[in-house]
Design a protein around this motif. Structure first.
Motif: not given
Ligand SMILES: [Zn+2]
Length: 440
Positions: A111-140
């Motif tokens: 069970h391993t991951h990378i967690c990044t993508r070239k476009d990044g995760y930009i709130p309101g542009v390519n990531t919803t508020e809900r999507g940001m919850w998960f990104v934030q959690l992994l970021d923390d």
């Protein structure tokens, strides 16, 4: 994974420079839990005994053994097989670590991951508020585990540095995140980006496909599965039964929606189908993290293996019951990523119960090692903790758990995964030589 470290580990801080060693990384995690203040007193005493400053002691090989010895003392139970010599003499600790290493254990991190993508995760542009919850959690999580830039450090490059070079891991199985409704119509980690991991380390990695939910349309789902096999030669699937569609989730035993997927997988030669179970994080609905849908599907597709990631914790009893009461079953597996890390450092009694329940009911041939790194940074402290972890005698007696012997640990660490993923382990006769692994 998906565990709010700051919620559970109150003393844990975001770091800007990160721990100096994986041992220190693990130690700080123990220190951030509720036993932290008492472990800290033991560390101070151990540092004094070793004649070192606290800071140098924390960077030494004794830091993690001293922490484990403290947990034994605080709980009054022997959770860790660790000697006072290791805890008080960094040189002895180093020697024991080296003697125990290099790779008597063939370790497959399922069970391993990378967690990044070239476009990044930009709130309101390519990531919803809900999507940001998960990104934030992994970021923390990353920021707490020695990755100063959080998800931005969960790159292909660091996957190699942290997991394949920086730890005793022999083979890493990596798996994707989808949820494209939340990420601008594109998988959270697109397969073309994660395929780079496979290209870089072809013999030491196994790539799984994912981001498939029949709620996005069954035929589209089947087409993507075929494309993953034909274009990217994936070796299996890792799916999520909660999803980001309006329906919010689906079940593996849905005969209309899901069975065509398993029939297609069978035709494509995909034998191992994993699913995130348990740890109902962020925006997702807990009900779909229960494992009961694996019951029927295990019976109806006996030639496929179904793997419950995270061991369905905290619903591990529901998972264990699917085999405990149906011992004839031979295709139900559990994987311990994040579950082991989160419990061993903060709730060792719960850790022993979770492992004990899985090993007793699913069987010692059906439990697999996993760390959910690089979300947890370098996995080496988890490996060290599992090497030393034991199920205390009272629990073995009182619950009928198997003992965590070296033989059982070898199965969990890699032999079980090697069997179902067809990984060749060439055990060397000289115990000091590492076992080499070839992924096929
Ligand atoms: Zn994961």
């Amino acid at each position: 994974m998906e565990f709010n470290v700051f919620e559970y580990f109150k003393g844990y801080q975001r770091t800007t420079e990160g721990p100096r060693t994986p041992g220190e990384q693990g130690t700080s995690f123990f220190l951030g839990g509720h036993m932290g203040p008492r472990i800290s007193e033991h560390i101070d005493a151990a540092a004094a005994k070793a004649g070192m400053s606290r800071r140098s002691f924390l960077g030494s090989a004794s830091a993690l053994p001293a922490t484990m010895l403290a947990v034994n003392a605080i709980t009054g139970m022997r959770f860790f097989d660790v000697t006072p010599a290791e805890a008080y003499e960094p040189a002895a600790a180093k020697e024991i670590k080296v003697a125990r290493k290099p790779g008597q254990d063939f370790i497959v991190d399922a069970h391993t991951h990378i967690c990044t993508r070239k476009d990044g995760y930009i709130p309101g542009v390519n990531t919803t508020e809900r999507g940001m919850w998960f990104v934030q959690l992994l970021d923390d999580l990353g920021k707490a585990m020695g990755l100063p830039n959080g998800t931005k450090d969960m790159t292909v490059e660091n996957f190699g540095k942290l997991i394949l070079e920086g730890s005793d891991t022999s083979v890493a199985i990596f798996n994707p995140f989808g949820f494209r409704e939340d990420y601008g119509g594109k998988d959270m980690i697109p397969i073309e980006e994660q395929a780079e991991v496979k290209r870089r380390w072809p013999t030491r990695t196994v790539m799984l496909g994912g981001g498939l939910t029949p709620n996005q349309g069954l035929s589209e789902t089947l087409e993507r599965m075929t494309m993953f096999v034909e274009k990217y030669q994936i070796s299996g699937l890792k799916l999520y039964t909660f999803d980001s569609t309006k329906k919010r989730g689906w079940w593996f035993d849905d005969q209309k929606q899901a069975y065509p997927m398993w029939e297609k997988a069978r035709k494509l030669g995909l034998k191992n189908i994993g699913c995130h179970k348990g740890i109902p994080f962020g925006q997702f609905m807990a009900r779909y993290a229960h494992p009961e849908d694996l019951d029927a599907v295990c019976d109806d597709f006996p030639d496929l293996n179904f793997i419950a990631y995270h061991s369905a914790w905290p619903y591990q009893h529901e998972l264990a019951a699917l085999k405990g009461f149906k011992p004839q079953r031979k295709n139900l597996y559990a994987e311990v990523g994040s579950t082991f890390a989160a419990t061993v450092s903060n709730r060792p009694l719960e850790c022993a119960h979770v492992l004990g329940t899985l090993l007793r009911d699913l069987g010692t041939d059906y439990v697999m090692w996993g760390t959910d790194s690089a979300l947890w940074g370098n996995p080496q402290w988890q490996i060290d903790a599992f090497r030393k972890f034991r199920i205390p005698d009272q629990l073995v007696e009182g619950h009928g758990y198997p003992q965590l012997t070296d033989e059982v640990k070898a199965k969990v660490f890699g032999l079980n995964a090697a069997r179902i993923w067809n990984l060749k382990t060439t055990a060397s006769t000289a115990p000091s030589e590492p076992r080499r692994a070839v992924a096929v």
